[in-house]
Design an enzyme around this catalytic site. Structure first.
Site, PDB file in Angstrom:
ATOM      1  NE  ARG A 122      -0.953  -3.302 -16.313  1.00 38.40           N
ATOM      2  CZ  ARG A 122      -1.154  -3.330 -17.568  1.00 38.40           C
ATOM      3  NH1 ARG A 122      -2.353  -2.558 -18.110  1.00 38.40           N
ATOM      4  NH2 ARG A 122      -0.317  -3.923 -18.415  1.00 38.40           N
ATOM      5  CB  SER A 143       3.976  -5.650 -12.693  1.00 42.35           C
ATOM      6  OG  SER A 143       4.302  -6.672 -13.606  1.00 42.35           O
ATOM      7  CD  GLU A 194       1.101  -2.884 -12.816  1.00 42.30           C
ATOM      8  OE1 GLU A 194       0.571  -3.865 -13.090  1.00 42.30           O
ATOM      9  OE2 GLU A 194       1.881  -2.442 -13.620  1.00 42.30           O
TER      10      GLU A 194
END
Length: 302
Positions: A174, A225, A295
């Site tokens: 990510r 998320s 995140e």
């Protein structure tokens, strides 16, 4: 800021707005105003925007569809540049796909799957832009952008444009080189696909879409998320085990469908979400000794 606004308008870079509420530009429908909000109508407008903003030494940031973004209630200081129409060209040559940073990732996955090109099935339900997906190395279902990006065209702060190879993008979970090391905007990307069976590719993508729809809270505004998975463990599983599904602070609620999602259940503020994030972090650390990291990108005035 008024002089900056006037110069941007005179340069005809695209849409320029003052005090634009970021709640209108994030998927969680939360966020205070940006001092200036610019939506360039083409690549030259984007380049000119960054050039003028740098001249005034004003902070700026780029966004796509705001699907991985939480903007604080105080809004964003400086300029927000939104990539969308005008930065969404698409060229397909054999197995190579070159696409603008403002192109919808879901739309791209749909278009190329119908042409029998495989590699982007994982992205069928990710509600962002190509530029944003490259920036954060978006992924799902065991794959991510790093697997298919051949090179990415980046507009850097100093106005230079450069194609970075997959290796130079320094992809990891990510993240990419653009987040901290080299601030820039992904204005285009070349993706390397594989030829496959059209019906099988479309079916696989639909299966992934259906899975997201069945397991994630699509019927409430959310930012995707919230926490990174502390592999080999999963954030959602830890939060669910802690009995936190449905836990609410103000208008922010931990989804009862998937515990790694915080939804705007109605009238939520960024402060509600941030308090809930802190509560989850403390609970999971106290119970399991695991330190969760966000995140979702959190930006704006405190």
């Amino acid at each position: 800021m008024e002089k900056l606004r006037e110069e941007l308008l005179q340069a005809n870079v695209g849409t320029v707005k003052e005090n634009e509420r970021m709640a209108s530009h994030t998927t969680i429908k939360i966020g205070g105003p940006a001092d200036l909000f610019v939506e360039p109508k083409h690549i030259d407008g984007l380049k000119k925007t960054i050039e003028i903003v740098r001249k005034y030494n004003v902070p700026w940031r780029a966004i796509g569809r705001g699907s991985n973004l939480l903007v604080r209630d105080g809004g964003i200081e400086g300029v927000v540049v939104k990539l969308g129409e005008g930065l969404d060209d698409l060229y397909i040559h054999d197995t190579e796909v070159t696409v603008g940073g403002g192109y919808s990732l879901i739309k791209l996955a749909t278009v190329i799957s119908k042409q029998g090109l495989s590699g982007l099935e994982f992205a069928g339900g990710i509600p962002g832009t190509v530029g944003g997906a490259v920036y954060m190395n978006a992924g799902a279902h065991g794959s991510d952008m790093s697997r298919i990006v051949k090179k990415a065209q980046i507009l850097f702060e100093d106005g230079t444009i450069e194609w970075l190879t997959n290796e130079e993008m320094e992809f990891s979970y990510r993240t990419s080189v653009l987040q901290k090391k080299r601030k820039g905007i992904c204005i285009a990307a070349t993706l390397e696909m594989k030829k496959g069976n059209r019906d099988e590719i479309v079916a696989a993508m639909q299966k992934n879409k259906d899975y997201r729809r069945e397991t994630q809270p699509w019927n409430y505004p959310c930012a995707g998320s919230i926490f990174r998975n502390p592999l080999p463990q999963y954030a959602g599983q830890l939060i669910e085990q802690a009995g936190l599904k449905g836990y609410t602070i103000g208008g922010a609620k931990i989804s009862e469908q998937h515990a790694n999602f915080i939804v705007n259940a109605g009238g939520a503020t960024a402060n509600d979400v941030l308090e809930l994030i802190d509560y989850v972090k403390k609970t999971i650390h106290d119970l399991y000794g695991v330190s969760l990291q966000t995140e979702v990108e959190i930006v704006g005035r405190k």
